[in-house]
Design a protein around this motif. Structure first.
Motif, PDB file in Angstrom:
ATOM      1  N   LEU A 401      38.295  34.118  43.637  1.00 45.84           N
ATOM      2  CA  LEU A 401      38.801  33.074  42.752  1.00 45.84           C
ATOM      3  C   LEU A 401      38.665  31.713  43.423  1.00 45.84           C
ATOM      4  CD1 LEU A 401      41.978  34.851  41.359  1.00 45.84           C
ATOM      5  CD2 LEU A 401      39.978  34.186  40.027  1.00 45.84           C
ATOM      6  N   SER A 402      38.614  30.695  42.614  1.00 52.30           N
ATOM      7  CA  SER A 402      38.437  29.336  43.143  1.00 52.30           C
ATOM      8  C   SER A 402      39.711  28.857  43.828  1.00 52.30           C
ATOM      9  CB  SER A 402      38.060  28.383  42.000  1.00 52.30           C
ATOM     10  OG  SER A 402      39.166  28.239  41.114  1.00 52.30           O
ATOM     11  N   ASP A 403      39.562  27.775  44.585  1.00 60.58           N
ATOM     12  CA  ASP A 403      40.709  27.205  45.287  1.00 60.58           C
ATOM     13  C   ASP A 403      41.733  26.627  44.332  1.00 60.58           C
ATOM     14  OD1 ASP A 403      39.460  27.881  47.626  1.00 60.58           O
ATOM     15  OD2 ASP A 403      38.560  25.901  47.940  1.00 60.58           O
ATOM     16  N   GLN A 404      41.315  26.352  43.087  1.00 61.39           N
ATOM     17  CA  GLN A 404      42.221  25.780  42.102  1.00 61.39           C
ATOM     18  C   GLN A 404      43.152  26.835  41.500  1.00 61.39           C
ATOM     19  OE1 GLN A 404      42.390  22.472  41.432  1.00 61.39           O
ATOM     20  NE2 GLN A 404      40.938  22.310  43.158  1.00 61.39           N
ATOM     21  N   THR A 405      42.862  28.099  41.786  1.00 56.78           N
ATOM     22  CA  THR A 405      43.655  29.188  41.209  1.00 56.78           C
ATOM     23  C   THR A 405      44.905  29.436  42.056  1.00 56.78           C
ATOM     24  OG1 THR A 405      41.632  30.225  40.401  1.00 56.78           O
ATOM     25  CG2 THR A 405      43.610  31.584  40.433  1.00 56.78           C
ATOM     26  N   PHE A 415      49.934  41.451  40.074  1.00 57.71           N
ATOM     27  CA  PHE A 415      49.507  40.167  40.612  1.00 57.71           C
ATOM     28  C   PHE A 415      49.350  39.198  39.447  1.00 57.71           C
ATOM     29  CE2 PHE A 415      48.321  43.293  43.695  1.00 57.71           C
ATOM     30  CZ  PHE A 415      48.488  42.681  44.925  1.00 57.71           C
ATOM     31  N   ALA A 416      49.810  37.967  39.653  1.00 57.86           N
ATOM     32  CA  ALA A 416      49.685  36.934  38.625  1.00 57.86           C
ATOM     33  C   ALA A 416      48.745  35.843  39.113  1.00 57.86           C
ATOM     34  CB  ALA A 416      51.057  36.348  38.297  1.00 57.86           C
ATOM     35  N   CYS A 417      47.936  35.339  38.199  1.00 54.26           N
ATOM     36  CA  CYS A 417      46.992  34.266  38.515  1.00 54.26           C
ATOM     37  C   CYS A 417      47.071  33.186  37.440  1.00 54.26           C
ATOM     38  CB  CYS A 417      45.560  34.801  38.584  1.00 54.26           C
ATOM     39  SG  CYS A 417      45.317  36.107  39.806  1.00 54.26           S
ATOM     40  N   PHE A 418      47.053  31.948  37.884  1.00 54.57           N
ATOM     41  CA  PHE A 418      46.996  30.818  36.951  1.00 54.57           C
ATOM     42  C   PHE A 418      45.780  29.988  37.330  1.00 54.57           C
ATOM     43  CE2 PHE A 418      47.956  26.473  35.656  1.00 54.57           C
ATOM     44  CZ  PHE A 418      48.304  26.668  34.321  1.00 54.57           C
ATOM     45  N   LEU A 419      44.861  29.743  36.388  1.00 55.17           N
ATOM     46  CA  LEU A 419      43.643  29.027  36.701  1.00 55.17           C
ATOM     47  C   LEU A 419      43.312  28.028  35.594  1.00 55.17           C
ATOM     48  CD1 LEU A 419      40.541  31.303  36.036  1.00 55.17           C
ATOM     49  CD2 LEU A 419      42.813  31.876  35.243  1.00 55.17           C
ATOM     50  N   ILE A 435      37.436  37.250  34.132  1.00 57.77           N
ATOM     51  CA  ILE A 435      38.458  38.030  34.869  1.00 57.77           C
ATOM     52  C   ILE A 435      37.857  39.314  35.411  1.00 57.77           C
ATOM     53  CG2 ILE A 435      40.655  39.238  34.640  1.00 57.77           C
ATOM     54  CD1 ILE A 435      41.426  37.173  32.500  1.00 57.77           C
ATOM     55  N   LYS A 436      37.040  39.978  34.596  1.00 59.47           N
ATOM     56  CA  LYS A 436      36.420  41.236  35.038  1.00 59.47           C
ATOM     57  C   LYS A 436      35.531  41.020  36.246  1.00 59.47           C
ATOM     58  CE  LYS A 436      33.723  45.145  33.320  1.00 59.47           C
ATOM     59  NZ  LYS A 436      32.996  45.723  32.151  1.00 59.47           N
ATOM     60  N   SER A 437      34.865  39.863  36.293  1.00 64.19           N
ATOM     61  CA  SER A 437      33.938  39.604  37.407  1.00 64.19           C
ATOM     62  C   SER A 437      34.660  39.397  38.731  1.00 64.19           C
ATOM     63  CB  SER A 437      33.084  38.382  37.084  1.00 64.19           C
ATOM     64  OG  SER A 437      33.894  37.200  37.040  1.00 64.19           O
ATOM     65  N   VAL A 438      35.923  38.953  38.695  1.00 65.33           N
ATOM     66  CA  VAL A 438      36.634  38.702  39.955  1.00 65.33           C
ATOM     67  C   VAL A 438      37.443  39.904  40.415  1.00 65.33           C
ATOM     68  CG1 VAL A 438      36.767  36.231  39.458  1.00 65.33           C
ATOM     69  CG2 VAL A 438      38.686  37.725  38.828  1.00 65.33           C
ATOM     70  N   LEU A 439      37.626  40.904  39.552  1.00 63.98           N
ATOM     71  CA  LEU A 439      38.394  42.092  39.944  1.00 63.98           C
ATOM     72  C   LEU A 439      37.479  43.098  40.628  1.00 63.98           C
ATOM     73  CD1 LEU A 439      40.647  42.666  36.796  1.00 63.98           C
ATOM     74  CD2 LEU A 439      41.218  41.472  38.911  1.00 63.98           C
TER      75      LEU A 439
END
Length: 761
Positions: A401-405, A415-419, A435-439
């Motif tokens: 995930l990017s640094d902005q996440t 796990f929770a993510c905000f992007l 989302i599928k690509s980062v899991l």
């Protein structure tokens, strides 16, 4: 040396005496008897060399010489031919006795012959059975008759008087009774008692061995490093995981050593008897960098201690890093101890701060990830390895995930993510792909690749009034509606209303189950000729306002709330009386009872089902069990084990909704099912849809190859019925034949309707 040789020859050494073996006892007794008899006859033979003999003694000496030769031969062959040697030995004594009693005029020879005959029952009891010994005792009545009627036994009557003859006669009686009956019976009683005791001890030994093997297996395969020690710290036993944890090789002898030789407590106050503490932290003596947590369980029956060991080196290192850092207190409050990710409160604080800092039209999304099969991984690999999986997953997620996440570990495996989002990802399909690509699909652990499955609840940030807490709540709602088929679920207002409505309905459902308001209806299942051959029991819930709640709705709610086992138990108990009456009335029409899998995972419901089968032996002929193939527990090994147990009790196992859910070809073989039920969604498009027709054909062909019966449900037209009959379906079900009806319709008027096996035209 001579004594050891004699012990081994007569089979009386310690190795032979420590175990019960009837054939060894008989062989030992035979050798002793032959040897002693041989010594007696050898003594007589040696005596004859120094003492002159008259003609009356020549027969006795001749018999004695022949007997010596035969006894030497029997002593040589008795090891290989024990039974034959025993018979020849007894026969030899019998022949010698008869010859000496009947042919010899020497009174001493006659006495020897008489002793030989009278000794036969006792020897026979030692070498053979009581019956054989008793037969010889009875046979000796003839010998006794010969002795007491022989005129020579009464020769002294004229010269000495009546008393010697009277004494001689009664002495013969006493000798006869004692040697022929008293001693053999007494020895038989002793041997019977010894044999019974030996059999009992052997049974106890087998039970002890079985229990010992069971306890050994349980101890060895608990999955937890465990060792057993006494109250003084002497190690009595250790299982393989503990050996591995303590870095022991197979050559290391830990048994009978002191536990202080392997573990050193960190707290010096508990150093002397640290194994008696409930929990204590130690290090390995050979490697002080390895930290072991010792948990004690007292075995009160023996006063020993069962110690469970846990490697906490990794957690210790994390804790040490936090303690050494200047931000220790802050991290304990705001960060997850394992992954170092923000916890829920700090995550919400960061998200709210991010929302306030951004522009008015800032757009973003929050999603919660739940690792689906983590309970199975935790059970299979243990707590430490499960923590490593969580740690590896969190690191992979952060790297992708990017640094902005903003990423958080909420609790457990969530796990929770905000992007922030670009315009393209406002389309749900694109966001799901992102989302599928980062899991990660796999996590590597100890060189092995573990497949990871997820469920994701997603909510968009769409207005300035929303907070992070609200977004988390919306994601949780969406997560509730994700499943194995729809892994990515999005929140909307309709979903929220639906959840509220489901909550209310769930409360009503719990009350309805308690009041037994959910009842069974029966839908007939017919054979190809239209005759009713069985029923399917279907749950129906009619509320107080008269409206029916769809079974798809309330069964799904019951499954989520864990109410299925209680509901199934109530329905099953209501069905048993009807089945019992049908059995008594010879109404041989089985009823199929649906199980979603959750019921079989419940120990109480499974125990009820088994007890009903035991109390009603006919139940397996009247009750069929349909397990829904869409249930995720279909892959659980415990389900397979319990279904096999039910199959062994005679229950017919059917797979319902085949082709729509979790079953695989391998599970079809593992599950002892004999019936496949084709789901209505494959039957409804027939006969016009060629693809569905091909699926139905292949399913029937698969069932035929597995020797399974096929039931097709959802039949609504004559064309569908004729087509499925032509394809080879064994049983048909649907509105074309009959709709579900209350069970009372089939039981009223003394089961009149149930007794009519009507035809459909």
């Amino acid at each position: 040396m001579l004594i050891d040789f004699l012990k081994a020859f007569f089979l009386v050494d310690r190795a032979q005496l420590n175990r019960y073996n009837k054939s060894t006892f008989q062989q030992s007794a035979l050798r002793i008897l032959i040897t002693l008899t041989l010594l007696v006859f050898l003594g007589v033979e040696l005596n004859s060399l120094f003492i002159a003999t008259d003609k009356d003694s020549e027969l006795f000496l001749t018999i004695n010489s022949l007997s010596l030769t035969l006894l030497f031969a029997l002593l040589f062959f008795c090891k290989k031919y024990t039974q034959a040697s025993s018979l020849l030995f007894l026969g030899t004594l019998a022949v010698i006795g008869l010859l000496l009693v009947t042919l010899s005029n020497d009174s001493h020879a006659a006495k020897y012959g008489l002793i030989s005959l009278y000794s036969l029952p006792l020897m026979a009891r030692l070498l053979f059975s009581f019956r054989f010994s008793f037969l010889l005792s009875v046979a000796n009545l003839g010998s006794f008759y010969l002795i007491v009627t022989d005129s020579r036994s009464l020769e002294l009557t004229g010269s000495v008087g009546v008393v010697p003859a009277f004494t001689s006669f009664y002495f013969q009686v006493l000798t006869f009774v004692t040697l022929n009956f008293a001693l053999p019976l007494a020895v038989s009683r002793i041997m019977f008692t010894l044999e019974q005791n030996a059999t009992h001890l052997e049974s106890l030994y087998r039970r002890l061995n079985r229990n010992h093997s069971l306890y050994e297996e349980i101890f060895e395969h608990t999955g937890t490093p465990t060792l057993l020690c006494n109250k003084y710290g002497k190690v009595l036993k250790v299982n393989q995981p503990a050996r591995k944890l303590l870095s022991l090789s197979q050559q290391d002898k830990i048994e009978n050593s002191k536990i202080q030789s392997w573990l050193v407590p960190l707290n010096q106050k508990t150093e002397r008897y640290f194994w008696q503490s409930n929990a204590v932290e130690c290090t390995l003596k050979k490697d002080t960098n390895v930290y072991i947590e010792v948990h004690r369980a007292t075995l009160t029956n023996h006063g020993h201690y069962m110690l469970h060991l846990q490697n906490v080196t990794h957690l210790k290192a994390l804790k040490q890093e936090l303690e050494d850092s200047q931000e220790t207190n802050s991290r304990l409050v705001h960060f997850d101890a394992l992954t170092r990710l923000p916890n829920f409160h700090y995550f919400c604080s960061q998200v709210n701060q991010r929302i306030k800092q951004e522009k008015t039209h800032y757009t973003g999304a929050m999603f919660i990830i739940r690792i689906s099969q983590f309970k199975l991984l935790h059970k299979q690999y243990g707590k430490d390895n499960a923590n490593r999986i969580i740690l590896n997953f969190s690191k992979t997620l952060q790297s992708r995930l990017s640094d902005q996440t903003i990423i958080s570990r909420l609790r457990g495996v969530k796990f929770a993510c905000f992007l922030p989002l670009g315009q393209a990802y406002l389309i749900q399909r694109n966001l799901s792909a992102l989302i599928k690509s980062v899991l990660p699909e796999q996590i590597r652990m100890d060189g092995n690749a573990l497949n990871i499955d997820y469920q994701v609840g997603i909510a968009y940030y769409q207005n300035d009034d929303q907070s992070a807490e609200e977004l988390v709540e919306h994601c949780e709602m969406a997560l509730e509606y994700s499943n194995s088929a729809e892994k990515y679920s999005y929140y909307d207002h309709q979903l929220e209303s639906k959840l509220v409505e489901e909550h209310k309905l769930g409360l009503q459902l719990g009350d309805a189950i308690k009041r037994n308001e959910i009842v069974l209806w029966l839908q007939p299942q017919v054979s190809p000729n239209g005759q009713i051959c069985s029923f399917e029991a279907l749950a129906r819930w009619q509320k107080e306002d008269g409206n029916f709640v769809s079974p798809f709705v309330f069964i799904n709610i019951a499954e989520k709330l864990g109410l299925l086992p209680v509901l199934a138990e109530n329905l099953l108990r209501s069905l048993i009386p009807t089945l019992s009456e049908w059995h008594d009335e010879h109404i041989h029409t089985p009823v199929a009872f649906n199980l979603a899998g959750q019921e079989l995972m419940n120990d109480a419901f499974f125990a009820l089902l088994m007890s009903l089968a035991a109390d009603h032996p006919w139940l397996s002929d009247m009750l069929e069990l349909e397990i829904t193939e869409t249930s995720p527990v279909m892959t659980n090994p415990l389900i397979h084990k319990r279904l096999k147990a039910l199959h062994q009790y005679g229950f017919v196992i059917a797979i319902d909704d085949f082709g729509t859910g979790q079953a695989t070809m391998g599970q079809l073989i593992d599950i002892p099912a004999t019936v496949l039920k084709i789901d209505r969604r494959f039957v409804a498009p027939l006969p016009d849809d060629q693809r569905h027709l091909d699926i139905v054909k292949s399913t029937i062909q698969l069932a035929r190859s597995l020797n399974m019966k096929v039931i097709a449900e959802g039949i609504e037209t004559r064309e569908q019925a004729n087509l499925l009959i032509a394809l080879g379906c064994h049983t048909l079900q649907g509105y074309y034949y009959a709709k579900p009806a209350p069970m009372s319709d089939w039981t009223n008027n003394n089961h009149e309707k149930a007794k009519e096996l009507r035809m459909v035209y």
